[in-house]
Design a protein around this motif. Sequence first.
Motif, short mmCIF file in Angstrom:
data_model
loop_
_atom_site.label_atom_id
_atom_site.label_comp_id
_atom_site.label_asym_id
_atom_site.label_seq_id
_atom_site.Cartn_x
_atom_site.Cartn_y
_atom_site.Cartn_z
N PRO A 1 3.11 8.47 -6.17
CA PRO A 1 3.50 9.21 -4.73
C PRO A 1 4.93 9.02 -4.61
O PRO A 1 5.46 9.89 -3.97
CB PRO A 1 2.44 8.74 -3.92
CG PRO A 1 1.32 8.45 -5.00
CD PRO A 1 1.92 7.88 -6.02
N TYR A 2 5.33 7.73 -4.54
CA TYR A 2 6.95 7.48 -4.14
C TYR A 2 7.77 8.09 -4.81
O TYR A 2 8.61 8.62 -4.35
CB TYR A 2 6.78 6.03 -3.92
CG TYR A 2 8.22 5.37 -3.48
CD1 TYR A 2 8.44 5.53 -2.33
CD2 TYR A 2 9.07 5.37 -4.47
CE1 TYR A 2 10.09 5.08 -1.77
CE2 TYR A 2 10.38 4.94 -4.25
CZ TYR A 2 10.89 4.96 -3.07
OH TYR A 2 12.22 4.76 -2.74
N ALA A 3 7.47 7.88 -6.08
CA ALA A 3 8.41 8.37 -7.06
C ALA A 3 8.57 9.92 -6.93
O ALA A 3 9.79 10.50 -7.07
CB ALA A 3 8.03 7.92 -8.60
N GLU A 4 7.62 10.54 -6.68
CA GLU A 4 7.55 12.12 -6.70
C GLU A 4 7.95 12.55 -5.30
O GLU A 4 8.83 13.62 -5.28
CB GLU A 4 6.41 12.61 -7.36
CG GLU A 4 5.83 12.23 -8.58
CD GLU A 4 4.50 13.02 -8.86
OE1 GLU A 4 3.62 13.27 -8.15
OE2 GLU A 4 4.11 12.87 -10.36
N ASP A 5 7.43 11.89 -4.23
CA ASP A 5 7.73 12.49 -2.94
C ASP A 5 8.86 12.03 -2.27
O ASP A 5 9.26 12.66 -1.56
CB ASP A 5 6.27 12.41 -2.32
CG ASP A 5 5.10 12.82 -2.51
OD1 ASP A 5 5.16 14.00 -3.51
OD2 ASP A 5 4.02 12.44 -2.30
N VAL A 6 9.19 10.93 -2.61
CA VAL A 6 10.42 10.34 -2.01
C VAL A 6 11.79 10.63 -2.69
O VAL A 6 12.68 10.82 -2.19
CB VAL A 6 10.11 8.75 -1.42
CG1 VAL A 6 11.30 8.13 -0.77
CG2 VAL A 6 8.87 8.68 -0.47
#
Length: 295
Positions: free
Chosen positions: A204-209
């Motif tokens: 989620p961090y890699a994709e959303d941030v």
Amino acid sequence: MAHKTLDEYIDGWAPGAITDVDPLRPEAAALLRDILDAGDDSSSDGTLPPLWHWAYFTTWPAQRALGEDGHPTEGHFLPPLPNRRRMWAGGHVTLHGRLRLNTETTRTGTLTDVQVKHGRSGDMILASVRYDYVQAGTTLISELQNHVYRIGDDDAARPAWGPRPVDYPDSDLPWQFRLTTDQIRLFRLSAVTGNSHRIHYDRPYAEDVEHYPGLVVHGPLLALQMAGLARRHDPALELAEIDYRVLSPVFVGEPVLVTGRPSADTSGAELQVLSQPDTVHAKGTATYRRTMTNH
């Protein structure tokens, strides 16, 4: 108030040299061997194969010293940028000899260059650090690491990454090694190298941030695979130098082909990491020297 330019952020930033010591215990090499599936092509003779020193001189900052991305908020060679984003861009390694395990080793790091670059994807800082690895008064490895830094923008538009590869590419190059990573391999490599950057294990961090289409494969893993392919070419040849660049990210689960061939004069090798349809993710060149025990 206007935002500072990258030049203003690094104006006067000139960290001095820093020296660290590591006893090179064999446990990290054993863990890296398993992560790479290197088998007997490893450190069985008590020395480190080329580039395996990246499993050493790792740091483990206190939790409170880490930023949202997992990197330390402050570091000796980390430029003073707000919401700093970091990428490993490549480097050059000169191998004067093999590092021996269970031997006190000194590493001295020196910032050799820092400059602002203007690219299609925006402004960035390219910082180069030289590391010299010394055992018993002899420099055995001289390395230049290049890192790219940006100011992160959470409101930036998500890049158009395009369709991702689902099959291995075809190649007529004589040396080939198929590589597909999974979350477990990335997590284990992050742990062994002390790399807590969340793009390698927190989807989620890699994709959303950071706006990637998935978990990012470590740039050093691609370089390690290219070096391993070059080493397996001829046991009578020892790697003397390897120069590599990471050109485009590989994401977890994507099938890539690590390829190589001897250079025209056979004194070295040309190396690449490829995916369909015709993307070059990393490329490198290796230079050999013939070992004294082989004639």
